[in-house]
Scaffold this active site. Structure first.
Site, PDB file in Angstrom:
ATOM      1  N   TYR A   1       0.826  -1.195   0.000  1.00  0.00           N
ATOM      2  CA  TYR A   1       0.000   0.000   0.000  1.00  0.00           C
ATOM      3  C   TYR A   1       0.864   1.249   0.000  1.00  0.00           C
ATOM      4  O   TYR A   1       1.827   1.351   0.748  1.00  0.00           O
ATOM      5  CB  TYR A   1      -0.920   0.034   1.220  1.00  0.00           C
ATOM      6  CG  TYR A   1      -1.901   1.182   1.172  1.00  0.00           C
ATOM      7  CD1 TYR A   1      -3.007   1.140   0.328  1.00  0.00           C
ATOM      8  CD2 TYR A   1      -1.710   2.321   1.945  1.00  0.00           C
ATOM      9  CE1 TYR A   1      -3.900   2.195   0.267  1.00  0.00           C
ATOM     10  CE2 TYR A   1      -2.600   3.373   1.889  1.00  0.00           C
ATOM     11  CZ  TYR A   1      -3.696   3.303   1.042  1.00  0.00           C
ATOM     12  OH  TYR A   1      -4.567   4.356   0.979  1.00  0.00           O
TER      13      TYR A   1
ATOM     14  N   ASN B   1     -13.758   5.529   3.280  1.00  0.00           N
ATOM     15  CA  ASN B   1     -14.607   5.263   2.119  1.00  0.00           C
ATOM     16  C   ASN B   1     -15.547   6.412   1.755  1.00  0.00           C
ATOM     17  O   ASN B   1     -15.646   6.765   0.571  1.00  0.00           O
ATOM     18  CB  ASN B   1     -15.412   3.984   2.341  1.00  0.00           C
ATOM     19  CG  ASN B   1     -14.547   2.747   2.456  1.00  0.00           C
ATOM     20  OD1 ASN B   1     -14.886   1.796   3.150  1.00  0.00           O
ATOM     21  ND2 ASN B   1     -13.391   2.742   1.786  1.00  0.00           N
TER      22      ASN B   1
ATOM     23  N   SER C   1     -18.830  -3.038  -3.191  1.00  0.00           N
ATOM     24  CA  SER C   1     -17.851  -2.703  -2.156  1.00  0.00           C
ATOM     25  C   SER C   1     -18.407  -1.605  -1.260  1.00  0.00           C
ATOM     26  O   SER C   1     -19.466  -1.021  -1.534  1.00  0.00           O
ATOM     27  CB  SER C   1     -16.552  -2.226  -2.809  1.00  0.00           C
ATOM     28  OG  SER C   1     -16.778  -0.980  -3.467  1.00  0.00           O
TER      29      SER C   1
ATOM     30  N   ARG D   1     -19.210  -8.386 -10.300  1.00  0.00           N
ATOM     31  CA  ARG D   1     -18.590  -9.551 -10.946  1.00  0.00           C
ATOM     32  C   ARG D   1     -19.353 -10.840 -10.705  1.00  0.00           C
ATOM     33  O   ARG D   1     -18.997 -11.870 -11.264  1.00  0.00           O
ATOM     34  CB  ARG D   1     -17.140  -9.685 -10.446  1.00  0.00           C
ATOM     35  CG  ARG D   1     -16.236  -8.555 -10.924  1.00  0.00           C
ATOM     36  CD  ARG D   1     -14.808  -8.702 -10.439  1.00  0.00           C
ATOM     37  NE  ARG D   1     -14.672  -8.340  -9.027  1.00  0.00           N
ATOM     38  CZ  ARG D   1     -13.524  -8.332  -8.361  1.00  0.00           C
ATOM     39  NH1 ARG D   1     -12.410  -8.694  -8.994  1.00  0.00           N
ATOM     40  NH2 ARG D   1     -13.474  -7.982  -7.096  1.00  0.00           N
TER      41      ARG D   1
ATOM     42  N   LEU E   1      -6.687   8.876  -1.350  1.00  0.00           N
ATOM     43  CA  LEU E   1      -7.211   9.784  -0.342  1.00  0.00           C
ATOM     44  C   LEU E   1      -6.095  10.514   0.385  1.00  0.00           C
ATOM     45  O   LEU E   1      -6.231  11.705   0.705  1.00  0.00           O
ATOM     46  CB  LEU E   1      -8.085   9.012   0.653  1.00  0.00           C
ATOM     47  CG  LEU E   1      -8.826   9.857   1.692  1.00  0.00           C
ATOM     48  CD1 LEU E   1      -9.759  10.864   1.034  1.00  0.00           C
ATOM     49  CD2 LEU E   1      -9.592   8.967   2.661  1.00  0.00           C
TER      50      LEU E   1
END
Length: 332
Positions: free
Chosen positions: A53, A128, A155, A177, A268
């Site tokens: 990350y 989020n 998500s 998906r 972010l």
């Protein structure tokens, strides 16, 4: 005091370590002591355990957990605007320590006071929702009634985008998906839900009456990015914020050169780096108000105490979830 850290990179359930951390102590001038109530397990947290990350891996050992909500337990001399008992939004970017812990001490200016609301919903507020808001509003200026398209729509970010888009008068094309994910998003408020596939662009054109969206939001990368690029209007923008496929984004020259499709990236932390602190506070206050009035809520699948961190991480990585997995540090 219980906390979670990792001393090596690898599979999150295998490298997560529950340990006894030192108590943070009495807050000094300008400081607050906060009991951490709820913290989310985000995809970014899992990537941190794997060393994948951001621009570089963390120095090890590293404390885990990036965001959550707590209750102010005590304030130091000179602190104004926050008092014991107040809920507060917490993020490691501002505080400088991992949040999968029972208590922490921070500068008062680095926490974000919140209105009273469901702590589980507030515990998901740090990452989020602002990601969804910025991607929705800052890349393409959409007008009410327009469509936007997103993949990985089931998500957490996808759920927030559906709610925020609807509040702005926009319509969402939600790509998933798995066929068994369709009905849940229809019930949640998605205007159209499509199973991904090579003919995605044609189905989008049929649904939009030949007026495809100008904005696409991509969490998957790889070939999925190309399918979104095929689906947007000429001059459209694809914003990528995730790599669920583990592959590089793909957009062919026929789209970038001949159709003027733009691929942008969103992170972010970069937004935080370039946004004045008062604007960050203003966005969090706006989003928290929406949580408090019930207009911005998303599903929660399970909560775990810190003592069950391995089971929580296994659950968070499980395919087919329909809600977020949260930690409740005060539970043990």
């Amino acid at each position: 005091m219980l906390a979670v850290r990792y001393s090596r990179y690898g599979n999150p359930p295998d490298v997560a370590e529950l340990y006894e951390a030192p108590e943070p102590g009495t807050p000094g001038p300008g400081e607050v002591l906060v009991d951490v109530d709820v913290t989310a397990i985000n995809p970014s947290d899992l990537l941190r355990f794997e060393g994948r990350y951001g621009k570089e891996g963390a120095a090890l050992p590293a404390d885990a957990g990036s965001g959550g909500v707590g209750t102010v337990a005590a304030v130091g001399p000179g602190v104004v605007g926050v008092k014991p008992g107040d809920p507060a939004l917490l993020h490691t970017y501002f505080i400088g320590t991992g949040l999968w812990r029972q208590r922490l001490k921070a500068r008062a200016e680095d926490i974000f006071p919140l209105p009273p609301a469901d702590p589980l919903q507030l515990g998901m507020l740090t990452g989020n929702p602002p990601s969804a808001w910025v991607m929705l509003h800052d890349y393409v200026k959409l007008q009410p009634g327009e469509w936007l398209i997103q993949n990985a729509a089931n998500s957490a970010v996808g759920h927030y985008l559906i709610k925020l888009a609807r509040g702005a008068g926009l319509r969402t094309l939600n790509v998933v998906r798995r066929a068994d994910a369709v009905q849940e998003l229809v019930d949640f408020g998605g205007d159209a839900v499509l199973v991904d596939g090579p003919d995605l662009a044609e189905r989008v054109r049929q649904l939009t009456g030949g007026k495809p969206p100008r904005l696409a939001i991509d969490a998957i990368a790889g070939e999925a990015t190309q399918r979104l690029a095929n689906s947007v209007a000429d001059g459209g923008t694809v914003v990528n914020y995730g790599l669920l496929s583990g592959q590089a984004c793909r957009v062919e020259p026929r789209d970038t050169v001949f159709r003027d499709v733009t691929l942008r990236g969103f992170w972010l932390q970069s937004w935080w780096n370039h946004t004045p602190r008062q604007d960050v506070r203003a966005l969090y206050a706006r989003l928290a108000g929406m949580v408090a009035d019930g207009s911005l809520t998303v599903p929660v699948e399970a909560t775990y105490p810190l003592s069950k961190i391995r089971q929580a991480l296994e659950h968070a990585a499980r395919p087919g979830r329909v809600g977020k997995v949260l930690l409740r540090p005060q539970a043990g």
